[in-house]
Design a protein around this motif. Structure first.
Motif, PDB file in Angstrom:
ATOM      1  N   LEU A 153       0.824  -1.505  -0.048  1.00  0.00           N
ATOM      2  CA  LEU A 153      -0.457  -0.427   0.019  1.00  0.00           C
ATOM      3  C   LEU A 153       1.225   1.372  -0.219  1.00  0.00           C
ATOM      4  CD1 LEU A 153      -3.026   1.687   0.262  1.00  0.00           C
ATOM      5  CD2 LEU A 153      -2.555   1.007   2.738  1.00  0.00           C
ATOM      6  N   LEU A 154       1.453   1.527   1.240  1.00  0.00           N
ATOM      7  CA  LEU A 154       2.417   2.183   0.827  1.00  0.00           C
ATOM      8  C   LEU A 154       3.810   2.361  -0.005  1.00  0.00           C
ATOM      9  CD1 LEU A 154       5.816   3.141   1.175  1.00  0.00           C
ATOM     10  CD2 LEU A 154       4.068   4.617   2.932  1.00  0.00           C
ATOM     11  N   ALA A 155       3.959   1.705  -1.300  1.00  0.00           N
ATOM     12  CA  ALA A 155       4.323   1.493  -2.158  1.00  0.00           C
ATOM     13  C   ALA A 155       3.291   2.156  -3.172  1.00  0.00           C
ATOM     14  CB  ALA A 155       5.275   0.534  -3.211  1.00  0.00           C
ATOM     15  N   TYR A 156       2.088   1.526  -3.570  1.00  0.00           N
ATOM     16  CA  TYR A 156       1.383   1.701  -4.309  1.00  0.00           C
ATOM     17  C   TYR A 156       1.439   3.226  -3.888  1.00  0.00           C
ATOM     18  CZ  TYR A 156      -2.904   1.718  -7.622  1.00  0.00           C
ATOM     19  OH  TYR A 156      -3.696   2.113  -8.601  1.00  0.00           O
ATOM     20  N   GLY A 157       1.118   3.832  -2.870  1.00  0.00           N
ATOM     21  CA  GLY A 157       0.909   5.303  -2.687  1.00  0.00           C
ATOM     22  C   GLY A 157       1.962   6.601  -3.729  1.00  0.00           C
ATOM     23  N   MET A 158       3.847   5.820  -3.115  1.00  0.00           N
ATOM     24  CA  MET A 158       4.297   6.780  -3.565  1.00  0.00           C
ATOM     25  C   MET A 158       4.472   6.347  -5.225  1.00  0.00           C
ATOM     26  SD  MET A 158       7.358   5.616  -0.793  1.00  0.00           S
ATOM     27  CE  MET A 158       8.532   6.894  -1.045  1.00  0.00           C
ATOM     28  N   LEU A 159       4.150   5.422  -5.416  1.00  0.00           N
ATOM     29  CA  LEU A 159       4.799   5.521  -6.983  1.00  0.00           C
ATOM     30  C   LEU A 159       3.612   5.606  -8.381  1.00  0.00           C
ATOM     31  CD1 LEU A 159       6.727   3.762  -6.128  1.00  0.00           C
ATOM     32  CD2 LEU A 159       6.293   2.409  -8.409  1.00  0.00           C
ATOM     33  N   PHE A 160       1.652   5.903  -7.569  1.00  0.00           N
ATOM     34  CA  PHE A 160       1.060   5.977  -7.951  1.00  0.00           C
ATOM     35  C   PHE A 160      -0.083   6.635  -6.720  1.00  0.00           C
ATOM     36  CE2 PHE A 160       1.441   1.441  -8.780  1.00  0.00           C
ATOM     37  CZ  PHE A 160       2.082   2.229 -10.553  1.00  0.00           C
ATOM     38  N   PRO A 161       0.443   8.564  -6.551  1.00  0.00           N
ATOM     39  CA  PRO A 161       0.076   9.369  -5.915  1.00  0.00           C
ATOM     40  C   PRO A 161      -1.645   9.657  -6.222  1.00  0.00           C
ATOM     41  CG  PRO A 161       1.828   9.766  -7.103  1.00  0.00           C
ATOM     42  CD  PRO A 161       2.428   8.731  -7.467  1.00  0.00           C
ATOM     43  N   ASN A 162      -1.464   9.854  -7.032  1.00  0.00           N
ATOM     44  CA  ASN A 162      -3.099  10.921  -7.489  1.00  0.00           C
ATOM     45  C   ASN A 162      -3.861   9.167  -7.885  1.00  0.00           C
ATOM     46  OD1 ASN A 162      -2.060  13.135  -7.074  1.00  0.00           O
ATOM     47  ND2 ASN A 162      -1.130  13.660  -8.889  1.00  0.00           N
ATOM     48  N   GLN A 163      -3.197   8.097  -8.096  1.00  0.00           N
ATOM     49  CA  GLN A 163      -4.217   7.106  -8.879  1.00  0.00           C
ATOM     50  C   GLN A 163      -5.991   6.711  -8.004  1.00  0.00           C
ATOM     51  OE1 GLN A 163      -4.203   4.781 -11.552  1.00  0.00           O
ATOM     52  NE2 GLN A 163      -6.085   4.266 -10.956  1.00  0.00           N
ATOM     53  N   ALA A 176      -4.490   8.000  -3.959  1.00  0.00           N
ATOM     54  CA  ALA A 176      -3.779   6.400  -3.115  1.00  0.00           C
ATOM     55  C   ALA A 176      -3.305   7.644  -1.945  1.00  0.00           C
ATOM     56  CB  ALA A 176      -2.836   6.004  -3.908  1.00  0.00           C
ATOM     57  N   ARG A 177      -2.398   8.449  -2.511  1.00  0.00           N
ATOM     58  CA  ARG A 177      -1.653   9.418  -1.490  1.00  0.00           C
ATOM     59  C   ARG A 177      -2.460   9.314   0.078  1.00  0.00           C
ATOM     60  NH1 ARG A 177       1.231  14.000  -4.196  1.00  0.00           N
ATOM     61  NH2 ARG A 177      -0.995  14.357  -4.491  1.00  0.00           N
ATOM     62  N   THR A 178      -3.374  10.002   0.161  1.00  0.00           N
ATOM     63  CA  THR A 178      -4.496   9.618   0.778  1.00  0.00           C
ATOM     64  C   THR A 178      -5.104   9.622   1.507  1.00  0.00           C
ATOM     65  OG1 THR A 178      -5.381  12.372  -0.733  1.00  0.00           O
ATOM     66  CG2 THR A 178      -6.291  10.965   2.017  1.00  0.00           C
ATOM     67  N   LEU A 179      -4.942   7.529   0.987  1.00  0.00           N
ATOM     68  CA  LEU A 179      -5.035   6.641   1.461  1.00  0.00           C
ATOM     69  C   LEU A 179      -4.335   6.152   2.190  1.00  0.00           C
ATOM     70  CD1 LEU A 179      -6.951   4.611   1.528  1.00  0.00           C
ATOM     71  CD2 LEU A 179      -5.929   3.312  -0.022  1.00  0.00           C
ATOM     72  N   VAL A 180      -2.920   6.075   2.148  1.00  0.00           N
ATOM     73  CA  VAL A 180      -1.536   5.738   2.531  1.00  0.00           C
ATOM     74  C   VAL A 180      -1.617   6.808   4.049  1.00  0.00           C
ATOM     75  CG1 VAL A 180       1.010   5.946   2.241  1.00  0.00           C
ATOM     76  CG2 VAL A 180      -0.577   5.004   0.624  1.00  0.00           C
ATOM     77  N   ILE A 181      -1.232   7.979   3.606  1.00  0.00           N
ATOM     78  CA  ILE A 181      -1.111   9.169   4.974  1.00  0.00           C
ATOM     79  C   ILE A 181      -2.432   8.386   6.196  1.00  0.00           C
ATOM     80  CG2 ILE A 181      -1.325  10.948   6.094  1.00  0.00           C
ATOM     81  CD1 ILE A 181      -0.889  11.942   3.660  1.00  0.00           C
ATOM     82  N   TYR A 183      -4.384   5.917   6.523  1.00  0.00           N
ATOM     83  CA  TYR A 183      -4.204   3.928   7.033  1.00  0.00           C
ATOM     84  C   TYR A 183      -2.707   4.159   7.577  1.00  0.00           C
ATOM     85  CZ  TYR A 183      -7.653   0.556   5.320  1.00  0.00           C
ATOM     86  OH  TYR A 183      -8.626   0.374   4.764  1.00  0.00           O
ATOM     87  N   GLY A 184      -1.724   5.277   7.719  1.00  0.00           N
ATOM     88  CA  GLY A 184      -0.761   5.106   7.928  1.00  0.00           C
ATOM     89  C   GLY A 184      -0.948   5.905   9.953  1.00  0.00           C
ATOM     90  N   LEU A 185      -1.747   7.093   9.539  1.00  0.00           N
ATOM     91  CA  LEU A 185      -1.991   7.504  11.241  1.00  0.00           C
ATOM     92  C   LEU A 185      -2.935   6.468  11.371  1.00  0.00           C
ATOM     93  CD1 LEU A 185      -2.629  11.320   9.481  1.00  0.00           C
ATOM     94  CD2 LEU A 185      -0.980  10.412  11.130  1.00  0.00           C
ATOM     95  N   PHE A 186      -4.414   6.379  11.472  1.00  0.00           N
ATOM     96  CA  PHE A 186      -4.968   4.897  11.950  1.00  0.00           C
ATOM     97  C   PHE A 186      -4.038   4.079  11.963  1.00  0.00           C
ATOM     98  CE2 PHE A 186      -8.496   1.896  11.011  1.00  0.00           C
ATOM     99  CZ  PHE A 186      -8.786   2.048  12.598  1.00  0.00           C
ATOM    100  N   GLU A 187      -3.204   3.368  12.207  1.00  0.00           N
ATOM    101  CA  GLU A 187      -2.537   2.015  12.214  1.00  0.00           C
ATOM    102  C   GLU A 187      -1.860   2.715  13.734  1.00  0.00           C
ATOM    103  OE1 GLU A 187      -2.574  -1.558  11.903  1.00  0.00           O
ATOM    104  OE2 GLU A 187      -4.481  -0.669  10.878  1.00  0.00           O
ATOM    105  N   LEU A 188      -1.142   4.103  13.720  1.00  0.00           N
ATOM    106  CA  LEU A 188      -0.116   4.260  14.621  1.00  0.00           C
ATOM    107  C   LEU A 188      -0.779   4.535  16.012  1.00  0.00           C
ATOM    108  CD1 LEU A 188       2.126   5.494  15.463  1.00  0.00           C
ATOM    109  CD2 LEU A 188       1.797   8.058  14.541  1.00  0.00           C
ATOM    110  N   GLY A 189      -2.261   5.157  15.403  1.00  0.00           N
ATOM    111  CA  GLY A 189      -3.318   6.147  16.630  1.00  0.00           C
ATOM    112  C   GLY A 189      -3.574   4.612  17.405  1.00  0.00           C
ATOM    113  N   LEU A 190      -4.108   3.718  16.518  1.00  0.00           N
ATOM    114  CA  LEU A 190      -4.681   2.281  17.179  1.00  0.00           C
ATOM    115  C   LEU A 190      -3.037   1.780  18.168  1.00  0.00           C
ATOM    116  CD1 LEU A 190      -6.925   1.350  14.575  1.00  0.00           C
ATOM    117  CD2 LEU A 190      -8.195   2.069  17.005  1.00  0.00           C
ATOM    118  N   GLY A 191      -2.006   1.288  17.578  1.00  0.00           N
ATOM    119  CA  GLY A 191      -1.207   1.105  17.995  1.00  0.00           C
ATOM    120  C   GLY A 191      -0.829   1.840  18.919  1.00  0.00           C
ATOM    121  N   ILE A 192      -1.158   2.433  19.633  1.00  0.00           N
ATOM    122  CA  ILE A 192      -0.714   3.426  20.774  1.00  0.00           C
ATOM    123  C   ILE A 192      -1.550   3.769  22.051  1.00  0.00           C
ATOM    124  CG2 ILE A 192      -0.040   5.700  21.714  1.00  0.00           C
ATOM    125  CD1 ILE A 192       1.248   6.539  18.901  1.00  0.00           C
TER     126      ILE A 192
END
Length: 238
Positions: A153-163, A176-181, A183-192
């Motif tokens: 997911l991270l790679a897809y957001g970096m290579l195809f950011p506007n898809q 895709a770039r927004t989705l990565v951000i 999901y990343g913040l969501f996982e960080l929040g749940l993990g903490i």
């Protein structure tokens, strides 16, 4: 990316549901076989393939001896799943994000990236689980391909950011770039906060982290920016 390359990629993506690239298809089959073995043999026969925390061998809550960590678990854990829905969502994401990345990178680079994400996720989860074990928590195993999938997911957001991609729940389209951000913040929040126990959120973040580091290495960039010898060109589709 040239117009011809973009057209060819779009044609490849259009054929993906019927003609998945080889490595992506192999990973899907391998995960399916792993889940089938779980159904046939039972999880108890496969505990040595799950990812266990590093530390002294201890007893779990029901009195069974918990297996110790072994190096092969850094990979084998990713081919086991906690249920059909767990497998289905991971494999859907693997096909959606993995196939276009494999078409873009080629088989060898894609496989390298996926394995680095899987192992990176395992290392991060190993740190978290081992720390919890040292604080008196019960030992527990980690399974699932989610760490590798989050790396994709991270790679897809970096290579195809506007898809444009569509969330399943809720069905909201976004870049895709927004989705990565998100999901990343969501996982960080749940993990903490620990609001969703039983899910290896730091493994998900570890897959993204190690994937990001590998892409930066391929681009000839250091972990924190700049420097380094210029690596192989990594195309970004605008």
């Amino acid at each position: 990316m040239s117009r011809y390359d973009a057209l060819q990629r779009n044609q490849d993506v259009a054929r993906m549901p019927f003609n998945l690239p080889r490595v992506t298809k192999t990973l899907l089959i391998a995960n399916g076989i792993g889940f089938l073995l779980q159904l046939l043999l039972g999880d108890d026969r496969l505990v040595a393939l799950m990812l266990w925390p590093w530390g002294d061998v201890a007893y779990d809550p029901v009195g069974a001896l918990a297996p110790a960590f072994m190096p092969w678990q850094l990979v084998t854990y990713s081919f086991l799943h906690g249920g059909f829905l767990h497998l289905a969502f991971n494999m859907l994401a693997l096909a959606m994000f993995g196939a276009p990345l494999e078409y873009t990178w080629g088989e060898r680079r894609f496989m390298t990236y996926y394995l680095v994400s899987v192992v990176g996720a395992a290392l991060c989860q190993l740190l978290v689980g081992s720390y919890a074990l040292s604080q008196g928590a019960d030992p527990y195993p980690t399974i699932g391909a989610s760490g590798g999938v989050f790396g994709l997911l991270l790679a897809y957001g970096m290579l195809f950011p506007n898809q444009r991609v569509m969330l399943l729940f809720p069905p909201i389209p976004m870049k895709a770039r927004t989705l990565v951000i998100v999901y990343g913040l969501f996982e960080l929040g749940l993990g903490i906060t620990g609001l969703q126990p039983g899910v290896a959120h730091f493994a998900h973040l570890g897959g993204m982290l190690f994937g990001w580091l590998l892409i930066r290495h391929w681009r000839g960039q250091g972990p924190l920016g700049g420097g380094g010898r210029r690596g192989p060109n990594i195309r970004i589709v605008r």
